[in-house]
Design a protein around this motif. Structure first.
Motif, PDB file in Angstrom:
ATOM      1  N   PRO A  19      91.171  37.470  45.026  1.00 50.14           N
ATOM      2  CA  PRO A  19      90.476  36.477  44.210  1.00 50.14           C
ATOM      3  C   PRO A  19      89.185  37.081  43.664  1.00 50.14           C
ATOM      4  CG  PRO A  19      91.110  35.564  46.346  1.00 50.14           C
ATOM      5  CD  PRO A  19      91.295  37.046  46.431  1.00 50.14           C
ATOM      6  N   ARG A  20      89.000  37.009  42.350  1.00 46.44           N
ATOM      7  CA  ARG A  20      87.844  37.630  41.713  1.00 46.44           C
ATOM      8  C   ARG A  20      87.020  36.575  40.977  1.00 46.44           C
ATOM      9  NH1 ARG A  20      87.609  43.086  41.654  1.00 46.44           N
ATOM     10  NH2 ARG A  20      89.448  44.182  42.472  1.00 46.44           N
ATOM     11  N   ALA A  74      85.010  29.083  43.051  1.00 42.26           N
ATOM     12  CA  ALA A  74      83.621  29.023  42.592  1.00 42.26           C
ATOM     13  C   ALA A  74      82.712  28.503  43.701  1.00 42.26           C
ATOM     14  CB  ALA A  74      83.516  28.131  41.357  1.00 42.26           C
ATOM     15  N   ALA A  75      83.148  27.447  44.372  1.00 49.64           N
ATOM     16  CA  ALA A  75      82.338  26.881  45.454  1.00 49.64           C
ATOM     17  C   ALA A  75      82.179  27.881  46.604  1.00 49.64           C
ATOM     18  CB  ALA A  75      82.972  25.584  45.957  1.00 49.64           C
ATOM     19  N   LEU A  76      83.243  28.604  46.920  1.00 45.78           N
ATOM     20  CA  LEU A  76      83.157  29.621  47.965  1.00 45.78           C
ATOM     21  C   LEU A  76      82.139  30.700  47.617  1.00 45.78           C
ATOM     22  CD1 LEU A  76      86.882  30.215  49.025  1.00 45.78           C
ATOM     23  CD2 LEU A  76      85.047  29.257  50.435  1.00 45.78           C
ATOM     24  N   ALA A  91      81.241  33.405  34.833  1.00 49.60           N
ATOM     25  CA  ALA A  91      82.034  33.900  35.960  1.00 49.60           C
ATOM     26  C   ALA A  91      83.470  33.435  35.775  1.00 49.60           C
ATOM     27  CB  ALA A  91      81.471  33.389  37.286  1.00 49.60           C
ATOM     28  N   THR A  92      84.226  34.168  34.977  1.00 48.80           N
ATOM     29  CA  THR A  92      85.646  33.865  34.816  1.00 48.80           C
ATOM     30  C   THR A  92      86.360  34.229  36.114  1.00 48.80           C
ATOM     31  OG1 THR A  92      85.511  34.296  32.441  1.00 48.80           O
ATOM     32  CG2 THR A  92      87.704  34.295  33.432  1.00 48.80           C
ATOM     33  N   ILE A  93      87.258  33.360  36.543  1.00 46.54           N
ATOM     34  CA  ILE A  93      87.874  33.495  37.863  1.00 46.54           C
ATOM     35  C   ILE A  93      89.383  33.674  37.739  1.00 46.54           C
ATOM     36  CG2 ILE A  93      88.302  32.278  40.049  1.00 46.54           C
ATOM     37  CD1 ILE A  93      85.536  31.014  39.747  1.00 46.54           C
ATOM     38  N   ALA A 144      81.085  28.869  36.158  1.00 45.38           N
ATOM     39  CA  ALA A 144      82.459  29.280  36.451  1.00 45.38           C
ATOM     40  C   ALA A 144      83.379  28.869  35.299  1.00 45.38           C
ATOM     41  CB  ALA A 144      82.939  28.638  37.748  1.00 45.38           C
ATOM     42  N   LEU A 145      84.329  29.753  34.979  1.00 44.24           N
ATOM     43  CA  LEU A 145      85.313  29.487  33.930  1.00 44.24           C
ATOM     44  C   LEU A 145      86.713  29.735  34.485  1.00 44.24           C
ATOM     45  CD1 LEU A 145      83.557  31.436  31.022  1.00 44.24           C
ATOM     46  CD2 LEU A 145      83.480  28.963  31.423  1.00 44.24           C
ATOM     47  N   GLU A 146      87.642  28.865  34.165  1.00 41.64           N
ATOM     48  CA  GLU A 146      89.009  29.054  34.645  1.00 41.64           C
ATOM     49  C   GLU A 146      89.732  30.092  33.785  1.00 41.64           C
ATOM     50  OE1 GLU A 146      92.221  26.441  33.411  1.00 41.64           O
ATOM     51  OE2 GLU A 146      90.715  24.938  32.923  1.00 41.64           O
TER      52      GLU A 146
END
Length: 303
Positions: free
Chosen positions: A64-65, A111-113, A55-57, A21-23
């Motif tokens: 929410p993507r 990311a956790a979801l 996975a950029t979020i 995951a990436l912010e």
């Protein structure tokens, strides 16, 4: 379900392949245009080079993507009005159909979801200086105390109260380990001046700790892997100390308070170090992203 997970990320999670995951705050608010887009694409490419899926979020139009395509990354990087969203803001942004970049806390939550276990960022938020007066503490800490995710970071931002932040993390039960070091890194600096109790030296060791967390059960807290920026790429410690002292005095003189303090201090550091602080920031992020991908790969092997 409100959460939108890209097909690539969804398939990788389902197949047990490594995902990082990436912010998106660094894209929308942390860097000037057009450099921000180049860096965003570079970081995703670095994850792929290590054999993992990025996975950029972000939140786009209230959705929410997790995992953005190139057009969506370009939108986060170039669109005016992209808000900065912590995890507390997520329901408000969803209900209002707002677009926003996710901070550490919001990224970790989403990311956790989605079922992602490893997250790479620059530096964490923490306890602010003069906490006894302001009671100002980043939402990152409380969120990480109740979210099972591994965060690869360069410590906490050196503009914060580092020892108080370490004490707060201990109180909250968040595990902290130095990566290849017995010292807690200071974001721009390889060494904040404070020790850590635990050291991990390989991605496989990190993955073993993650498995032990699951086996032991208990609180769903995070694991912080504090990965120092290489000494050759850190901000000169003497320059850092001098400019930070100037920034803190300027902050007080101008009456800057609350959420405005951090961006004020960071901007001051960039301007008064001729961009050297930004270069150190990017060096730290690049190293964290690559390490996170290796950790995700080691984790995937044993899932």
């Amino acid at each position: 379900m409100v959460l939108m997970v890209s097909e690539e990320v969804r398939e990788a999670i389902a197949e047990g392949r490594p995902v990082v995951a990436l912010e998106s705050t660094i894209i929308a608010h942390g860097l000037p245009r057009p450099r921000n887009l180049r860096v965003a694409l570079e970081l995703e490419a670095a994850v792929r080079q290590e054999g993992a899926v990025p996975a950029t979020i972000a939140v786009l139009d209230g959705r929410p993507r997790v995992g953005l395509d190139k057009e969506q990354v370009e939108r986060v990087a170039g669109e005016d009005g992209i808000r900065k969203l912590g995890h507390r803001d997520l329901p408000l942004a969803v209900a209002a159909g707002t677009s926003g970049a996710t901070t550490v806390s919001a990224t970790a939550r989403l990311a956790a979801l989605a079922g992602i276990r490893v997250f790479a960022t620059g530096g964490l938020g923490g306890v602010h200086r003069e906490w006894t007066v302001t009671q100002d503490e980043s939402a990152d800490l409380g969120l990480l105390a109740r979210t099972r995710i591994t965060v690869v970071c360069a410590g906490v931002k050196s503009i914060l109260d580092v020892p108080a932040t370490l004490q707060r993390l201990e109180t909250l039960g968040v595990a902290v380990a130095g990566y290849g070091t017995d010292r807690f890194p200071g974001f721009y600096l390889s060494d904040s001046g404070h020790p850590v109790d635990w050291r991990l030296d390989t991605p496989a060791q990190v993955a073993e700790v993650m498995r032990a967390q699951d086996a032991l059960g208990g609180d769903e807290s995070a694991l912080i892997v504090a990965n120092p920026v290489p000494e050759a790429e850190q901000l000169d410690p003497e320059l850092h100390a001098r400019v930070l002292d100037e920034a803190l005095r300027a902050c007080g003189a101008e009456g800057v308070t609350g959420q405005a303090v951090t961006p004020f201090l960071l901007d001051h550091l960039v301007r008064h170090t001729d961009g050297a602080s930004l270069a150190a920031n990017l060096a730290a992020v690049r190293g964290n992203v690559r390490l996170a991908a290796r950790v995700a790969a080691a984790w995937a092997v044993g899932e």
